[in-house]
Design a protein around this motif. Structure first.
Motif, short mmCIF file in Angstrom:
data_model
loop_
_atom_site.label_atom_id
_atom_site.label_comp_id
_atom_site.label_asym_id
_atom_site.label_seq_id
_atom_site.Cartn_x
_atom_site.Cartn_y
_atom_site.Cartn_z
N ARG A 182 0.81 -1.21 0.00
CA ARG A 182 0.00 0.00 0.00
C ARG A 182 0.86 1.27 0.00
O ARG A 182 0.35 2.36 -0.22
CB ARG A 182 -0.94 0.01 1.21
N ARG A 183 2.11 1.13 0.24
CA ARG A 183 3.04 2.27 0.18
C ARG A 183 4.08 1.93 -0.89
O ARG A 183 5.02 1.15 -0.66
CB ARG A 183 3.67 2.53 1.54
N ARG A 204 -0.41 6.68 -10.83
CA ARG A 204 -1.44 7.35 -10.05
C ARG A 204 -2.81 6.68 -10.23
O ARG A 204 -3.58 6.55 -9.28
CB ARG A 204 -1.52 8.82 -10.44
N SER A 205 -3.08 6.24 -11.46
CA SER A 205 -4.35 5.58 -11.74
C SER A 205 -4.49 4.28 -10.97
O SER A 205 -5.55 3.99 -10.40
CB SER A 205 -4.48 5.32 -13.24
N LEU A 207 -3.00 3.46 -8.15
CA LEU A 207 -3.19 3.77 -6.73
C LEU A 207 -4.63 4.22 -6.47
O LEU A 207 -5.25 3.80 -5.49
CB LEU A 207 -2.22 4.87 -6.30
N ALA A 208 -5.14 5.08 -7.36
CA ALA A 208 -6.51 5.59 -7.16
C ALA A 208 -7.52 4.46 -7.20
O ALA A 208 -8.47 4.44 -6.40
CB ALA A 208 -6.82 6.64 -8.23
N GLY A 211 -7.82 2.88 -4.02
CA GLY A 211 -8.23 3.74 -2.91
C GLY A 211 -7.08 4.34 -2.14
O GLY A 211 -7.23 4.70 -0.96
N ILE A 212 -5.91 4.48 -2.78
CA ILE A 212 -4.72 5.00 -2.12
C ILE A 212 -4.45 6.41 -2.62
O ILE A 212 -4.38 6.66 -3.83
CB ILE A 212 -3.50 4.10 -2.39
N GLU A 213 -4.28 7.33 -1.72
CA GLU A 213 -4.04 8.73 -2.08
C GLU A 213 -2.62 8.90 -2.61
O GLU A 213 -1.66 8.33 -2.08
CB GLU A 213 -4.26 9.63 -0.86
N TYR A 214 -2.49 9.68 -3.66
CA TYR A 214 -1.17 9.95 -4.26
C TYR A 214 -0.31 10.76 -3.30
O TYR A 214 -0.77 11.74 -2.70
CB TYR A 214 -1.36 10.70 -5.57
N ASP A 215 0.94 10.35 -3.15
CA ASP A 215 1.89 11.03 -2.28
C ASP A 215 3.12 11.39 -3.11
O ASP A 215 3.89 10.52 -3.51
CB ASP A 215 2.28 10.11 -1.12
#
Length: 368
Positions: A182-183, A204-205, A207-208, A211-215
């Motif tokens: 998840r990281r 980014r897609s 991760l989205a 349900g993971i926010e872009y960092d």
């Protein structure tokens, strides 16, 4: 010396007219013969060793049955063989030959090479690049059937084929997500080309979707070689909350990431999982454990480029509606991905790098 087999010999052996043989063996007129007869004629011709007289056919059709493949540095890159083989296979199957020229990135030399190909009366040109990029078709190549290979036409006036950069990145990142990470850090490259923005979009897609926010702190931009991968991995793995998975822009960077992990006493994949894009086998198979990576479809792209070019030569109407194809890139699974640990090892818990074997590479001569 054995007498040369002629079209009348095939006609007699196949029990059909000379005209039927001519149509059955013609790229342009095969549809005039029913499929069963066409296969029969082709089998007889192959058994007798008959080869159509391309010189005579070319004089009638005003064709040379030659294609040019113009590249910047394709012939000196690791993937050249697959790309060129795909182009040659597609041409050979339809009775054409490919003439390859490589400018080494010299635009003046490239212009002269295009001029030479035109003097040899090539019927079309595949214009190939060593990496996916956007360009304007060179003036010397205008006015002749043309297809771009691993490139896109800024004017959208010619057909082109390139990897689907967004999907390639999504596939590589999803492999880490599916394993439970998840990281996830991304070692991108620092040149502004379609692959740079495309793979960031794919990262980014993926991760989205999970349900993971872009960092932004988990993305680093480095030179696209071993040293860049090493530097990027060290930055990410030294964060207060380091990633458990790394996605690398290309395989040489992944090799550098392996080295960085080893220098920090981290094992792959037990401490850090790694994915990449390329499937440059001297690296992906040479590393231990083997690198899970997304393969760029060089053979398929070379084959498609020539097939499309021949379609446009034989039916000029097709060139009026250029086709832009982005090829899907398959993942090649090896041993660099595993579920993440509950937490990263503390400095005191890390292994002695001198006794680690899980992140070592085969000799890297030529790998970068």
């Amino acid at each position: 010396m054995m007498a040369k087999v002629g079209i009348r010999d095939v006609s007699k052996a196949a029990g059909v007219s000379v005209t039927t043989v001519s149509h059955a063996l013609s790229d342009a007129h095969q549809s005039r013969v029913n499929p069963e007869t066409r296969r029969h004629v082709q089998e007889v011709a192959a058994r007798l060793g008959y080869a159509p007289n391309r010189l005579a056919s070319g004089l009638r059709n005003q064709r040379s049955y030659l294609l040019g493949l113009v590249s910047d540095q394709i012939a000196s890159t690791p993937f050249a063989g697959e790309m060129i083989l795909g182009a040659q296979d597609a041409a050979y199957e339809r009775g054409w030959l490919v003439m390859l020229v490589d400018s080494g990135g010299n635009p003046d030399l490239e212009e002269r090479q295009v001029s030479t190909l035109l003097q040899h009366q090539v019927d079309g040109i595949v214009y190939a690049k060593m990496y996916h990029q956007q360009l304007t078709v060179p003036g010397g190549a205008r006015g002749i059937p043309l297809v771009l290979l691993d490139a896109e036409d800024l004017d959208a006036k010619v057909s082109s084929v390139a990897p689907d950069e967004v999907l390639a990145a999504r596939t590589a990142v999803k492999e880490l997500l599916d394993a439970g990470h998840r990281r996830i850090g991304f070692i991108n490259q620092n040149n502004e080309i379609p692959a740079t923005s495309g793979r960031l979009e794919g990262y980014r897609s993926a991760l989205a979707e999970a349900g993971i926010e872009y960092d932004a702190d988990l993305v680093t931009y480095e030179v696209p070689d071993v040293s860049g991968g090493r530097d990027g991995a060290l930055k990410l793995l030294r964060l207060p909350e380091p990633p458990t998975g790394l996605f690398c822009f290309r395989d040489p960077q992944a090799l550098g990431a392996y080295e960085a992990a080893q220098s920090l006493g981290l094992g792959i994949p037990e401490d850090v999982s790694v994915t990449s894009v390329d499937d440059f086998e001297i690296i992906s198979e040479g590393l231990w454990p083997g690198l899970t990576t997304v393969a760029l479809p060089h053979y398929e792209m070379g084959r498609w480029a020539v097939s499309r070019l021949l379609d446009e030569i034989e039916d000029p109407e097709k060139a009026r509606t250029p086709e832009r194809l982005l090829f899907e890139c398959p993942i090649v699974r090896r041993g660099s991905v595993a579920p993440p640990r509950a937490s990263m090892p503390r400095d005191s818990d890390r292994k002695d790098p001198s006794r680690m074997n899980s992140a070592t590479a085969a000799p890297t001569e030529g790998a970068a």
